[in-house]
Enzyme design. Sequence first.
Site, PDB file in Angstrom:
ATOM      1  N   ARG A   1      -8.655  -9.530   5.930  1.00  0.00           N
ATOM      2  CA  ARG A   1      -8.854 -10.430   7.062  1.00  0.00           C
ATOM      3  C   ARG A   1      -9.521 -11.704   6.555  1.00  0.00           C
ATOM      4  O   ARG A   1     -10.444 -11.658   5.745  1.00  0.00           O
ATOM      5  CB  ARG A   1      -9.726  -9.776   8.149  1.00  0.00           C
TER       6      ARG A   1
ATOM      7  N   GLU B   1      -7.610 -26.073   5.536  1.00  0.00           N
ATOM      8  CA  GLU B   1      -8.698 -26.328   4.590  1.00  0.00           C
ATOM      9  C   GLU B   1      -8.455 -25.614   3.267  1.00  0.00           C
ATOM     10  O   GLU B   1      -8.578 -26.214   2.183  1.00  0.00           O
ATOM     11  CB  GLU B   1     -10.027 -25.879   5.205  1.00  0.00           C
TER      12      GLU B   1
ATOM     13  N   HIS C   1       0.566 -14.907   5.162  1.00  0.00           N
ATOM     14  CA  HIS C   1       0.390 -13.648   5.894  1.00  0.00           C
ATOM     15  C   HIS C   1       1.626 -12.755   5.773  1.00  0.00           C
ATOM     16  O   HIS C   1       2.220 -12.327   6.766  1.00  0.00           O
ATOM     17  CB  HIS C   1       0.075 -13.909   7.367  1.00  0.00           C
TER      18      HIS C   1
END
Length: 389
Positions: free
Chosen positions: A229, A258, A270
């Site tokens: 995560r 970022e 992901h």
Amino acid sequence: MYKIKTLNNISQEGLALLGGNYAVTTEDPSPDAILLRSFKMHDMELPESVKIIGRAGAGVNNIPIEEYAAKGVVVVNTPGANANAVKELVILGLLLSSRKVVSGINWAKSVKDDPEVEKLIEKEKSKFAGQELTGKKIGVIGLGAIGVLVANAALSMGMEVYGYDPFVSVESAWGLSCEVKRALSLDEIVLDCDYITLHVPLIDQTKNMINLERLQKAKPGLKLLNFARGALVNNEVVKEALDKGYLSCYVTDFPDQELLNMENVIGIPHLGASTAESEENCAKMAVRQLKEYLENGNIVNSVNYPDCYMGLCSTNARIGITHTNVPNMVGQITSILAKDNINIGDMLNKSKGGFAYTLLDVELHVTEDTVKRLESIEGILKVRVIKND
């Protein structure tokens, strides 16, 4: 007939397990269950008809699980169903962090139009030299279904593997190679390992678990992998650790703007569970758990209620009750059944935090009046008569 509402595209192989007693819908306003993957439910109005929510995947950050627990709605997920897919991507992440493959490919593409491209590649390839994994030390933080597979795979590649998980389950321990060395703390792993890979859930205790104070003690050249995560590691910590040399590379499956603008960050979009096999496995597991609850009242892999299993009902009726975890709840339930001369053949009561579940096999038909009196008990959230011969 049970109605299952889907909020995402769900593998057809999984839905096929439902059978003829189920109707799959995307629009019905009063479904019995909801099946989803990544759909964010926090702003969704939940129909009162919903009894269970099945997440075809492990993470449940997209579901307000405590709010639903307070409504008596069971939420289940599918831990381990996508474990192999994530493991394989973690191994790829180890290789990418070690061999400068991404930067090498990008550079090669940038000179593709040079007429002397082959000579140029031979001349400049040393800029992308890396290191081998064999003989290096890796710390696996979190030894659940994925962490165990990663640890064992790393061993097979000749790495020295250290595992850290103070809450490792017996089942996970059985699957872990005896060659994995036990680390007693996170700091021990940071101090001694060339690679660290994270495989823990995102909870209050794990948020920002890899902080700057820890990374300041890191072995030079440490490479950090996060396929669990994003919030386990703060972006500012990553930036400062890279700038000051505490980290040499950060590989994450949860990039944002970022991170994607930082050097020595490999941002993978992901893809951890993004395989056809993983999606099929998750869908099948979620469907089986929905059916088990709807047809038998059994709870398997719940994140907000205790797991509770009594097999098939062997008496005339079965009652499933979600309720708050308070004293004398079972006494009040059984008193009402006793007043109606309903004998209990079998019963299971389990709790998890502030909520509990009671499953009863009884030897008489359960009337609507009995159900209403059970529902009137303070703290009772939902009463279901699952079987009523």
